[in-house]
Design an enzyme around this catalytic site. Structure first.
Site, PDB file in Angstrom:
ATOM      1  N   ARG A 172     -19.426 -87.263  -1.692  1.00 31.33           N
ATOM      2  CA  ARG A 172     -17.981 -87.292  -1.918  1.00 31.33           C
ATOM      3  C   ARG A 172     -17.345 -85.913  -1.695  1.00 31.33           C
ATOM      4  O   ARG A 172     -16.285 -85.782  -1.074  1.00 31.33           O
ATOM      5  CB  ARG A 172     -17.692 -87.830  -3.332  1.00 31.33           C
ATOM      6  CG  ARG A 172     -16.257 -87.872  -3.812  1.00 31.33           C
ATOM      7  CD  ARG A 172     -15.206 -88.483  -2.878  1.00 31.33           C
ATOM      8  NE  ARG A 172     -15.589 -89.627  -2.139  1.00 31.33           N
ATOM      9  CZ  ARG A 172     -15.192 -89.877  -0.882  1.00 31.33           C
ATOM     10  NH1 ARG A 172     -14.377 -89.047  -0.253  1.00 31.33           N
ATOM     11  NH2 ARG A 172     -15.617 -90.936  -0.244  1.00 31.33           N
ATOM     12  N   LYS A 206       2.349 -73.113   1.143  1.00 31.30           N
ATOM     13  CA  LYS A 206       2.433 -74.346   0.331  1.00 31.30           C
ATOM     14  C   LYS A 206       1.167 -75.170   0.525  1.00 31.30           C
ATOM     15  O   LYS A 206       1.186 -76.221   1.179  1.00 31.30           O
ATOM     16  CB  LYS A 206       3.667 -75.147   0.729  1.00 31.30           C
ATOM     17  CG  LYS A 206       4.989 -74.450   0.396  1.00 31.30           C
ATOM     18  CD  LYS A 206       6.179 -75.316   0.746  1.00 31.30           C
ATOM     19  CE  LYS A 206       7.480 -74.596   0.374  1.00 31.30           C
ATOM     20  NZ  LYS A 206       8.678 -75.354   0.776  1.00 31.30           N
ATOM     21  N   LYS A 254      11.729 -62.488   0.776  1.00 32.48           N
ATOM     22  CA  LYS A 254      12.245 -63.849   0.634  1.00 32.48           C
ATOM     23  C   LYS A 254      13.579 -63.852  -0.120  1.00 32.48           C
ATOM     24  O   LYS A 254      14.036 -62.827  -0.623  1.00 32.48           O
ATOM     25  CB  LYS A 254      11.220 -64.714  -0.108  1.00 32.48           C
ATOM     26  CG  LYS A 254       9.855 -64.742   0.628  1.00 32.48           C
ATOM     27  CD  LYS A 254       9.100 -66.032   0.420  1.00 32.48           C
ATOM     28  CE  LYS A 254       9.912 -67.230   0.805  1.00 32.48           C
ATOM     29  NZ  LYS A 254       9.160 -68.438   1.079  1.00 32.48           N
ATOM     30  N   GLU A 311      13.496 -63.317   5.304  1.00 33.91           N
ATOM     31  CA  GLU A 311      14.076 -64.661   5.289  1.00 33.91           C
ATOM     32  C   GLU A 311      15.585 -64.494   5.151  1.00 33.91           C
ATOM     33  O   GLU A 311      16.048 -63.813   4.228  1.00 33.91           O
ATOM     34  CB  GLU A 311      13.490 -65.385   4.061  1.00 33.91           C
ATOM     35  CG  GLU A 311      13.945 -66.790   3.849  1.00 33.91           C
ATOM     36  CD  GLU A 311      13.288 -67.404   2.595  1.00 33.91           C
ATOM     37  OE1 GLU A 311      12.046 -67.342   2.464  1.00 33.91           O
ATOM     38  OE2 GLU A 311      14.026 -67.894   1.723  1.00 33.91           O
ATOM     39  N   ASP A 342      16.115 -69.604   7.398  1.00 32.88           N
ATOM     40  CA  ASP A 342      15.687 -70.520   6.350  1.00 32.88           C
ATOM     41  C   ASP A 342      16.684 -71.656   6.127  1.00 32.88           C
ATOM     42  O   ASP A 342      17.863 -71.410   5.842  1.00 32.88           O
ATOM     43  CB  ASP A 342      15.499 -69.747   5.042  1.00 32.88           C
ATOM     44  CG  ASP A 342      14.842 -70.612   3.984  1.00 32.88           C
ATOM     45  OD1 ASP A 342      13.896 -71.344   4.335  1.00 32.88           O
ATOM     46  OD2 ASP A 342      15.286 -70.578   2.831  1.00 32.88           O
TER      47      ASP A 342
END
Lengths: 286, 286, 286, 286, 286, 286
Positions: free
Chosen positions: E97, E134, E166, E196, E217
């Protein structure tokens, strides 16, 4: 290089645990568990202080109170008190050596780095002083941070940081051009590319292949001068950063830096460190 | 200081992992996964080699073949080949810096230690040269082992090793006598007892209290001489080991050792190390 | 054996984590997250308490309040309350078994140790009772500390602690003399040297070779007696510590100790422990 | 309880590392690095062997060859050779004590477990003998596995294993019914539910609430008998498993088991273990 | 992202250990320890395979033999055999698994990445497809590597990788200019700088401040178009890389990419992954 | 699945440390060490919130203040504020992505789980929705907990949890009967037994062999229907739990559940997760 306290603590407890073994037997037999004390951390010689952030995190993590009198990066004279500590005496005595080892090493690195950056600054040179990955094994974080505190450049923090094609890569691949071509094909947009070259011609080849930084490895100052001259002639100078590396010492650093490179890097900053003499003294029992 | 390979490996992978971060991106982009190579580890300057045992365990643990040409403790001249390595090229290039950092630091420590032990030997002195716990943070094992390979004494391996009553313990307890009394009451039969003293009188007190070792801390050579004279007069000399510590340098080590102490100890052996220049060169692709 | 809280915590969380697996599902389903409670830790039978320091560090580390009513080393009668705990009910119930396992084992070891040390003391003997390295796997710290709390000697804390030349070393080297010679050549000044011997003659050989401690291994009480007699005759008695080890039981400990050894050591103190019956009872919800 | 070798190794190296500290100094000073030897692991007394799987994984992981002569679960007589080991002498001597500590404890647990299961079998009873979570701290895996090898039932492996509503849960919740109701509302379909009861009436309540197992806690044999009688009368007997726990000893185990419970559980199997005497002897140098 | 096997193994054993808990009890009870088997790893649906390097390291680390039939990055059709495995049956079944979870996730990520890069390639666009940070918590290495295998760009590997200013940094500092100024003052020469921006004007400001990359962004495609137009007008286009991020889906990726950005980045590549259906089948017992 | 904070923290710091590498260099260069701020965690889309317990433990562990506005399991609409955070700005910015990755993944899993459980509830079905062990590698704890919060059943938490005889076990053993027989012989009383079957006849065989749960693997809804019919005819229906697994999608879940199974399980709940869009915004500097 900001790390939240908890992430840094894990590194610190590992270091402390090795020194403690199964425990501080001297302190256990001589000092009672409920004794508390005040102590001072004192620089016994002058220099640039580094490691105070780590020191405080360690001390506070152990339940001690730590008052910071000198911040990381500050220059101190001999006999300066860096910090006042108070709390459980057993804890203070058990952590003393580990605490001082961190402070002494980091401050020693910061001090030598500052001496070199000051030397260049006074010579009117904007050249950066960088360290390398030649650190004490396992101490990349601490050694690099100390260089930064001393005003130096940290260079690569680890092997995933930037592309740096070294002599052995070129030996494996066969040529500077092919090495750069392979990298350019696949590299992430967020990485700079540096290549180490051992001849003036290879420096020109690399510049034309549009790398970000060229490391002139083990060049003499006059070879550096000729490389700069060739790049100027070919109108490549200024379009790529130049780093001189290898053979550089505190004694000859000006003669390298004055030839027109952007960065001089020295392994000795972190691999042949002279610790700053720092000690801890219990000054009062409570 | 024998550690079975697996226990040592854990220390080595931690060191290697820090340097790798998320992986060696340069090698991944330039060298194919099935390339194999031969490489040599070369001492670029002369000295005493240390760290070969750790090097081989690391290399073999990574699946490389490592032929040892120079054993730990051997003296080599510049340009000596220490080891021939063969295997997967990517692995060789990724481990190069970590491998050299371990070898360079340990060999640097062993070399300085040997220089001092030889100096004493040539002066006809049987005094031992010892290191302290002033090591690079987290490197107690490697630094102490390198001292041992250089012919020095490892002193305490960690805080559970021997009773060593230091200045701060005495400051907390109040007197040399009381400190020794508390220890003697409870200490395990398998521990020696050492005490650090800062005056000649305290040295005598400690000797009379029957400790195993007295550390004369920050004594000048002439103070050491007077301490020895006093102990002889009181017929305590030879019944307790004497260690001189603090202020000792390669320059003055003979003047300390010749005064009749059994051990001279120097923090600089491990905290202000000069790395031995060692490099790795890929010599053939297979 | 003083360890700062944070270093000890790492050992404790590992122990706790194994018992929790993916979490305490019974408590999660039956007790609400905001419930708080008070509980008592109670000795269900009399004995010597040990592990309270570890218990408090674990409880406080988990955010509980822990009031200590009985200190490590104290003798308690059955039904004594050792500690009052208050805080989040879920946390109390989830840590209950791990907490009690530590306290019960350590108190069991301390209780048996005290029984034996008291037996010797009442017989007017100054012989020390020591444990060995025959501990529950991984529990050297806890088992040794419990012995110390019970008034016993911790013997070696690990393999780097003292030189102890055992039967298998001698089997490999060939003779007691050669084994001692090899050690004396290189051993650090801060280590004592002990050797395990299996005959009275070897005991004499070892004494003459000037070791610190001789372990008389698997001697009968009368063999111990003869060894002591021989050492006295040779004027070596008193110049070396004697440890009797092997075959010693609570029943025959006096007959060994009375023969003139300084230490009797028993593996059973830590490898065949009888846990003290200690339980935790929730007494009030808040 | 099958664990692939690598997962088990991590537990084993942690145990070994604690015992080694900074290394086996005796072996390092007395035995040369290239010496190889053969050794035997010998049971000095009879019993049920357990821990051989762990022993072999540890020995082979360290590069030794280990021939297994007795499998886990086999009954041996005194002086039986369990395994022949060969390889690097230093490694054999450094791992000796840790190896024996694992084997002795696990075999001791398996031996006592087998004695009890045999006692029941000879009495013609099918009652299972189970251990509890009262293990040596951190040794759940090893202690539970030893019980299994001895023919006992491992009970919960950790707190996520089964729902077991204990006295303190009921004290917090207020009643047996409410505790069971809360669990039944949310519990995963793959968990059994057990509840600890302290009265015969609560046993009936629990049985009617349809739990899988009822633990009769600290009942006397005659209380067990009355509980069984009541359940039979209410036609609940056989629809729920009954476990007697608390106060059970080797001496009274038959009187409990014969009253009609399915399981008897004893903390002492794992918390008051008597180690089996096992030793290692070097028999030949190569 | 090359990691030597041993460093990767540590990540793999942690993952495996969580799934095993105290061991695979089903396999232990049903399959004998000496059974060996052959098994196949089969893609039940078509896609791009990733994770084979990790799979082989895990399998070989566990002592199994693994034949690789499909390399990382290859496209396979449904029912393709990826690997043939042979060895101890218990080990195969216990790792099944975990092995499939790694392969399925990494192949799912690589497959989606390849679909998007192909879509752009067929549209004649050279725009790079990048992932973000992410990822599934703790799986940065595996998720990033899968994106790379799928032909995407890994973007930052962690927070020390590149400067990325950011929205929240700008909110704290107050302005785009000041944020860039602070960074430029101190940043290492080996780092690129990305910022950003949320408006077209800020994009121009950033370009003039000479950053390496500008992240647009949450721009709509037409806003991207206007930003590009403005940069062209100001002759800044082509001097800085442009990255569109936020709101980008497989459906609209062409409309973003065709507006002239160099990179489009999507969190969903790694945070909303669809696993590729891969299974393991035992095909023969030996 | 209750874990005391400290045990959970270890998992969280590992996840955080990977993302930090050698530290957050952007934040270090742009935000001063003594800056403090307030921030909000905001769900940008509606769903079921999960991971708040983990979020708070992480934030508080890092020394931040975290006010919880929405509890785990609550349904929120887009733009809901989940938590208000305050404290050291550097810490907030450095942990932002890791925090959101945990919340987004767990909330995404909980949201999909809730959608399915609601669908069944509205259809008047009591069937449980369960996940499997097909999780993101290493995230068993987080993924399972999110399913539980979404109202689903966690199924096995790891391989020691319940006996689950799968297709490959049966392939190795040869038959369903023999597999069950082997398990029943030795299994602990506290484990349930489930078996995976691929035919209606095997389902009947398993039911007669008295297992606790039968998994109908890759059955079509009509095959499930026939299996139920056969079990009813044989009067086995209701005596064993039935789980349908494989091929089940949100689209066909009703058609499976309505055939009379107790549990439907879907790997996609945890292996093909759609993250919930959650972000963090700094709203005020202090």
């Amino acid at each position: 290089m900001f790390l939240p306290r908890k992430v840094l603590e894990d590194k610190l407890w590992d270091i402390l645990a090795e020194d403690l073994g199964q425990g501080d037997i001297t302190t256990a037999l001589t000092v009672s568990a409920d004794s508390t004390a005040e102590a001072e951390v004192i620089a016994k010689e002058g220099g640039v202080v580094a490691g105070m952030e780590e020191a405080v995190i360690m001390l506070e993590g152990l339940g001690l109170k730590a008052e910071i009198l000198v911040a990381d990066g500050q220059i101190v004279e001999a006999e300066s008190i860096l910090s006042k500590i108070s709390g459980v005496t057993r804890t203070i005595l058990s952590v003393e050596r580990t605490l001082l080892n961190i402070l002494s090493r980091m401050s020693g690195i910061a001090t030598m780095t500052r001496q070199l950056t000051e030397r260049l600054r006074k010579a009117g040179l904007g050249t950066k002083v960088a360290c390398t990955r030649k650190v004490a094994p396992g101490l990349l974080y601490f050694d690099k941070k100390a260089v930064m505190i001393g005003g130096g450049d940290t260079h690569r923090l680890h092997l995933d940081d930037m592309i740096l094609i070294k002599d052995n890569h070129i030996a494996v691949i066969g040529s500077v051009e092919e090495a750069i071509r392979r990298v350019k094909d696949q590299v992430s947009f967020n990485k700079k590319i540096e290549i180490e070259v051992t001849s003036i011609n290879d420096a020109l080849t690399a510049a034309k292949a549009n790398v970000d930084i060229i490391m002139l490895d083990n060049f003499s100052p006059s070879e550096v001068e000729r490389a700069v001259k060739l790049l100027k002639k070919e109108q490549m100078y200024g379009k790529v950063l130049l780093e001189a590396s290898g053979r550089i010492t505190p004694a000859n650093i000006i003669s390298y830096a004055s030839k027109g490179v952007d960065i001089v890097s020295l392994g000795r900053l972190t691999e042949s460190t002279t610790a700053l003499d720092i000690s801890l003294e219990v000054i009062r029992l409570n």
